[in-house]
Design an enzyme around this catalytic site. Structure first.
Site, mmCIF file in Angstrom:
data_model
loop_
_atom_site.group_PDB
_atom_site.id
_atom_site.type_symbol
_atom_site.label_atom_id
_atom_site.label_comp_id
_atom_site.label_asym_id
_atom_site.label_seq_id
_atom_site.Cartn_x
_atom_site.Cartn_y
_atom_site.Cartn_z
ATOM 1 N N ASP A 53 30.950 12.499 8.200
ATOM 2 C CA ASP A 53 30.068 13.509 7.621
ATOM 3 C C ASP A 53 30.850 14.635 6.963
ATOM 4 O OD1 ASP A 53 27.770 12.193 8.452
ATOM 5 O OD2 ASP A 53 27.675 13.267 10.358
ATOM 6 N N TYR A 111 37.541 8.419 18.237
ATOM 7 C CA TYR A 111 37.301 9.754 17.684
ATOM 8 C C TYR A 111 37.842 10.804 18.648
ATOM 9 C CZ TYR A 111 34.037 8.122 14.066
ATOM 10 O OH TYR A 111 33.477 7.516 12.970
#
Length: 245
Positions: A53, A111
């Site tokens: 994003d 992540y």
């Protein structure tokens, strides 16, 4: 036609995310495609392992593209990095099997999310960590992690509105390490839904602040309702660290 795999690092601070947008030049994919297309003198499309994003960073994003060029791997890497903005870097490039697909062949993703835990946030970390100055109950966070690890339907921990595919994922591990003011969480899974890491991170912080209970975390998994989970934490603390194949 040769197939090239790239490992890419980027500072996502000034970009609108990975995916190319028709009316903006502020995407990672768009910047890469423009440079590679110019190098090949024809339009080239690249495929990423997944989208990140706006504001999210990467240490090990993976992408591939197919092209018919005579340059060596080193020459390709040198050309691309010369013309890319300095906040995007192709750290590795190699020719791979024609069947390699950076998204479909991905087996595991990692992540990392960074919290800055001192009273006042250093200006050097403000774009790469979420400032949480209140003490966190790490014992409660550990219990929440135990609930979240494993194979579950994570719909309630995502921004998916009307799922058309399975929302079951396996979260192999959530771990954390404290180094100075930085409390860094690592999430390893077979795949992640939209905003899943940021919502889980926001939930863990709220558990640590005693705004949510351990029972609340289990209820989100059971009810699959997004509104029951914690906040979606800011994008700038999140990094796509590695993709495994």
């Amino acid at each position: 036609m040769k197939n090239y795999k790239m490992i890419i690092q980027y500072d996502g601070s000034r970009y609108l995310g990975w995916q190319r947008l028709p009316k903006s030049d502020r995407t990672i994919q768009g910047k890469l495609e423009d440079v590679i297309s110019e190098m090949c003198k024809k339009e080239i499309k690249i495929v990423g392992s997944g989208r990140t994003d706006a504001g999210v960073h990467a240490l090990g994003q993976v992408a591939n593209f197919k092209a018919d060029i005579s340059m060596t791997e080193n020459e390709i890497q040198e050309y691309i990095n010369h013309y890319l903005p300095k906040d995007i870097l192709v750290s590795e490039i190699q020719e791979v099997s024609d069947r390699f697909h950076s998204r479909y062949n991905a087996l595991k993703k990692v992540y990392t999310y960074q919290l800055y835990t001192e009273e006042y946030q250093s200006p050097f970390y403000r774009k790469y960590s979420w400032h949480i100055k209140e003490p966190l109950d790490m014992f409660a966070i550990d219990k929440a992690i135990d609930i979240l690890q494993g194979t579950h339907d994570f719909l309630g921990f995502s921004s998916v509105k009307k799922p058309t595919k399975s929302t079951t994922r396996t979260l192999y591990s959530i771990s954390y390490v404290k180094e100075g003011p930085i409390l860094s969480f690592t999430f390893t899974g077979d795949g992640f839904l939209h905003n899943m890491v940021r919502i889980i991170m926001g939930t863990l912080v709220e558990v640590g602040q005693q705004k949510m209970s351990i029972e609340d975390v289990g209820k989100v998994l059971q009810d699959k309702i997004r509104a029951e989970a914690g906040i979606t934490c800011p994008p700038h603390g999140l990094f796509l660290s590695r993709v495994y194949y």
